[in-house]
Design a protein around this motif. Structure first.
Motif, PDB file in Angstrom:
ATOM      1  N   LEU A 312      15.253   0.532  -5.547  1.00 35.10           N
ATOM      2  CA  LEU A 312      16.229  -0.108  -4.665  1.00 35.10           C
ATOM      3  C   LEU A 312      17.203   0.894  -4.042  1.00 35.10           C
ATOM      4  N   GLU A 313      17.580   1.899  -4.818  1.00 39.24           N
ATOM      5  CA  GLU A 313      18.575   2.855  -4.344  1.00 39.24           C
ATOM      6  C   GLU A 313      18.055   3.737  -3.197  1.00 39.24           C
ATOM      7  N   LEU A 314      16.719   3.776  -3.019  1.00 38.79           N
ATOM      8  CA  LEU A 314      16.132   4.597  -1.952  1.00 38.79           C
ATOM      9  C   LEU A 314      15.799   3.800  -0.699  1.00 38.79           C
ATOM     10  N   ALA A 315      15.870   2.474  -0.795  1.00 34.93           N
ATOM     11  CA  ALA A 315      15.452   1.637   0.334  1.00 34.93           C
ATOM     12  C   ALA A 315      16.293   1.930   1.574  1.00 34.93           C
ATOM     13  N   GLY A 316      15.632   2.161   2.671  1.00 30.99           N
ATOM     14  CA  GLY A 316      16.310   2.396   3.936  1.00 30.99           C
ATOM     15  C   GLY A 316      16.888   3.783   4.110  1.00 30.99           C
ATOM     16  N   THR A 317      16.696   4.679   3.136  1.00 24.71           N
ATOM     17  CA  THR A 317      17.286   6.016   3.219  1.00 24.71           C
ATOM     18  C   THR A 317      16.335   7.043   3.825  1.00 24.71           C
ATOM     19  N   GLY A 318      15.048   6.724   3.869  1.00 22.02           N
ATOM     20  CA  GLY A 318      14.066   7.689   4.333  1.00 22.02           C
ATOM     21  C   GLY A 318      13.624   8.661   3.263  1.00 22.02           C
ATOM     22  N   LYS A 319      14.102   8.485   2.029  1.00 23.70           N
ATOM     23  CA  LYS A 319      13.776   9.412   0.948  1.00 23.70           C
ATOM     24  C   LYS A 319      12.572   8.973   0.121  1.00 23.70           C
ATOM     25  N   ALA A 320      12.079   7.761   0.357  1.00 24.56           N
ATOM     26  CA  ALA A 320      10.917   7.280  -0.395  1.00 24.56           C
ATOM     27  C   ALA A 320       9.652   7.963   0.113  1.00 24.56           C
ATOM     28  N   SER A 321       8.689   8.132  -0.776  1.00 21.59           N
ATOM     29  CA  SER A 321       7.413   8.761  -0.416  1.00 21.59           C
ATOM     30  C   SER A 321       6.308   7.717  -0.400  1.00 21.59           C
ATOM     31  N   SER A 322       5.457   7.796   0.602  1.00 17.01           N
ATOM     32  CA  SER A 322       4.323   6.875   0.699  1.00 17.01           C
ATOM     33  C   SER A 322       3.061   7.452   0.070  1.00 17.01           C
ATOM     34  N   GLY A 323       3.198   8.548  -0.691  1.00 16.72           N
ATOM     35  CA  GLY A 323       2.025   9.205  -1.268  1.00 16.72           C
ATOM     36  C   GLY A 323       1.189   8.295  -2.129  1.00 16.72           C
ATOM     37  N   SER A 324       1.836   7.519  -3.006  1.00 20.16           N
ATOM     38  CA  SER A 324       1.077   6.648  -3.891  1.00 20.16           C
ATOM     39  C   SER A 324       0.405   5.515  -3.122  1.00 20.16           C
ATOM     40  N   LEU A 325       1.085   4.962  -2.114  1.00 23.18           N
ATOM     41  CA  LEU A 325       0.486   3.905  -1.309  1.00 23.18           C
ATOM     42  C   LEU A 325      -0.717   4.431  -0.534  1.00 23.18           C
ATOM     43  N   PHE A 326      -0.606   5.628   0.000  1.00 21.30           N
ATOM     44  CA  PHE A 326      -1.727   6.233   0.715  1.00 21.30           C
ATOM     45  C   PHE A 326      -2.916   6.419  -0.224  1.00 21.30           C
ATOM     46  N   TYR A 327      -2.647   6.885  -1.443  1.00 22.24           N
ATOM     47  CA  TYR A 327      -3.726   7.075  -2.422  1.00 22.24           C
ATOM     48  C   TYR A 327      -4.325   5.729  -2.826  1.00 22.24           C
ATOM     49  N   ALA A 328      -3.489   4.675  -2.883  1.00 25.26           N
ATOM     50  CA  ALA A 328      -3.993   3.339  -3.194  1.00 25.26           C
ATOM     51  C   ALA A 328      -4.961   2.863  -2.118  1.00 25.26           C
ATOM     52  N   VAL A 329      -4.644   3.139  -0.855  1.00 30.95           N
ATOM     53  CA  VAL A 329      -5.552   2.779   0.235  1.00 30.95           C
ATOM     54  C   VAL A 329      -6.835   3.603   0.145  1.00 30.95           C
ATOM     55  N   GLU A 330      -6.708   4.892  -0.118  1.00 27.15           N
ATOM     56  CA  GLU A 330      -7.889   5.746  -0.259  1.00 27.15           C
ATOM     57  C   GLU A 330      -8.801   5.249  -1.376  1.00 27.15           C
ATOM     58  N   THR A 331      -8.200   4.876  -2.512  1.00 27.41           N
ATOM     59  CA  THR A 331      -8.980   4.396  -3.652  1.00 27.41           C
ATOM     60  C   THR A 331      -9.667   3.076  -3.329  1.00 27.41           C
ATOM     61  N   ALA A 332      -8.976   2.192  -2.613  1.00 25.50           N
ATOM     62  CA  ALA A 332      -9.592   0.941  -2.187  1.00 25.50           C
ATOM     63  C   ALA A 332     -10.797   1.214  -1.292  1.00 25.50           C
ATOM     64  N   LEU A 333     -10.656   2.170  -0.382  1.00 31.64           N
ATOM     65  CA  LEU A 333     -11.774   2.518   0.507  1.00 31.64           C
ATOM     66  C   LEU A 333     -12.953   3.073  -0.276  1.00 31.64           C
ATOM     67  N   GLU A 334     -12.674   3.880  -1.310  1.00 32.81           N
ATOM     68  CA  GLU A 334     -13.741   4.415  -2.144  1.00 32.81           C
ATOM     69  C   GLU A 334     -14.509   3.293  -2.846  1.00 32.81           C
ATOM     70  N   GLN A 335     -13.769   2.303  -3.338  1.00 35.32           N
ATOM     71  CA  GLN A 335     -14.423   1.187  -4.013  1.00 35.32           C
ATOM     72  C   GLN A 335     -15.236   0.347  -3.026  1.00 35.32           C
ATOM     73  N   ILE A 336     -14.694   0.133  -1.850  1.00 32.44           N
ATOM     74  CA  ILE A 336     -15.443  -0.610  -0.830  1.00 32.44           C
ATOM     75  C   ILE A 336     -16.745   0.102  -0.522  1.00 32.44           C
ATOM     76  N   ASN A 337     -16.695   1.423  -0.367  1.00 30.00           N
ATOM     77  CA  ASN A 337     -17.886   2.190  -0.057  1.00 30.00           C
ATOM     78  C   ASN A 337     -18.901   2.147  -1.199  1.00 30.00           C
ATOM     79  N   SER A 338     -18.407   2.095  -2.448  1.00 30.69           N
ATOM     80  CA  SER A 338     -19.317   2.036  -3.593  1.00 30.69           C
ATOM     81  C   SER A 338     -20.087   0.724  -3.638  1.00 30.69           C
ATOM     82  N   LEU A 339     -19.495  -0.322  -3.063  1.00 22.53           N
ATOM     83  CA  LEU A 339     -20.130  -1.644  -3.091  1.00 22.53           C
ATOM     84  C   LEU A 339     -21.110  -1.853  -1.949  1.00 22.53           C
ATOM     85  N   THR A 340     -21.050  -0.963  -0.943  1.00 21.04           N
ATOM     86  CA  THR A 340     -21.913  -1.158   0.235  1.00 21.04           C
ATOM     87  C   THR A 340     -23.209  -0.362   0.112  1.00 21.04           C
TER      88      THR A 340
END
Length: 340
Positions: A312-340
């Motif tokens: 909460l203390e970082l919200a709106g400050t620009g100091k938060a990192s999207s690294g984990s969210l980006f990796y979550a999307v990458e991991t989801a894509l890897e799983q999608i590809n494994s199923l196809t």
């Protein structure tokens, strides 16, 4: 914008609106991602937060639910977001929780999850929620213990497994959000067997591992030390591992948790199975905090999430990192590809 049916379609929820969820989603939107991204959120919230962060964003509100069985989505372009509009109950201020918006958070989850169930999306990626504020506002009397349990109920699944991963380490949990006083009674032979079967199956199906090697921690110090430090290994863990080994599942252990994460122990191992939340996750987060992902196994849908809270203390400050969210999307894509 170019329409496509060929790229993976990912539903994203922004989590607690007063936290950094909207921030990291907007940061993610600036990146090039080979997928169709659809965010379930209040468009006004996203526009206001983008202005506060100084991020340029173009929002396209989608008509939802889709009227066709196969819905055409736009390929993601940096600086753009497609949004399923779900209005906030009340306006928010960064860092200030409001129980009135708990229903908004749950509605975004319900709609995004249902979209995955109905095959409009190939995966669900979630930003962090605040369990306390959802429970404070809870009118049903049913405790909200987290995304994992909520999505299990939403999809009609009785048993799921929480697994966190960095690029070089996976840690799965036998029990999740339980007090320490309840853990030993929760680890029954039936429950442990179910967890291992789900873990083994999804590692094969969603991660493409033909014969996954699973390192299993004991519950007690030194894995019980032959019964002198506890009986759970002798009565529950060892017999269950023996039974499943006879079926061809590759299980190592139980081993003492204090040496499970040494280089020698991890050599050739695909995942470490720990008995409770804080037995394995501190090690994983120390190794890769901000670059790890939370994965729910056992669901009929693909779901990944960030490894951090609402900050909460970082919200709106620009100091938060999207690294984990980006990796979550990458991991989801890897799983999608494994199923196809």
């Amino acid at each position: 914008m170019i329409k496509t049916q060929n790229l993976p379609r990912i539903a994203i929820t922004t989590g607690e609106p007063a936290g950094i969820g909207p921030d990291v989603v907007l940061q993610l939107a600036q990146k090039t991602i080979p997928a169709c991204l659809v965010v379930f959120a209040d468009p006004d919230l996203l526009a206001q937060r983008a202005a506060q962060l100084g991020l340029a964003i173009q929002l396209q509100v989608l008509s939802y639910p889709p009227t066709k069985k196969q819905w055409l989505y736009s390929k993601h372009q940096p600086g753009h977001l497609e949004v399923v509009a779900i209005p906030l109950s009340q306006p928010i201020k960064c860092g200030q929780l409001n129980p009135a918006n708990a229903s908004y958070v749950l509605e975004t989850l319900q709609q995004a999850c249902q979209g995955c169930i109905e095959k409009h999306f190939d995966a669900l990626v979630t930003a962090p929620v605040h369990k306390g504020i959802i429970n404070e506002a809870n009118e049903t009397g049913i405790p909200f213990s987290g995304h994992t349990e909520f999505l299990a109920a939403q999809t009609g699944v009785k048993n799921v497994v929480m697994m966190l991963a960095t690029p070089d380490l996976r840690v799965a949990l036998v029990t999740t959000h339980l007090p320490l006083s309840q853990i030993n009674t929760a680890i029954t032979p039936a429950h442990l067997e179910t967890v291992i079967r789900i873990l083994h199956f999804d590692l094969q199906k969603k991660f493409g591992l033909n014969k996954p090697r699973i390192l299993v921690c004991g519950l007690n110090p030194h894995a019980g030390e032959g019964g002198y430090l506890g009986q759970e290994e002798i009565l529950t863990i060892i017999p269950t591992l023996h039974k499943l080994r006879l079926e061809g599942i590759c299980l190592i252990g139980p081993v003492s948790a204090d040496t499970a994460f040494t280089p020698n122990s991890l050599s050739g191992v695909d995942v470490v199975l720990t008995m409770y939340h804080d037995q394995g996750l501190p090690v994983l987060k120390q190794r890769g905090f901000g670059k790890s992902v939370n994965i729910t196994l056992g669901l009929p849908i693909i779901r990944t999430s960030v490894d951090h809270g609402t900050a909460l203390e970082l919200a709106g400050t620009g100091k938060a990192s999207s690294g984990s969210l980006f990796y979550a999307v990458e991991t989801a894509l890897e799983q999608i590809n494994s199923l196809t």
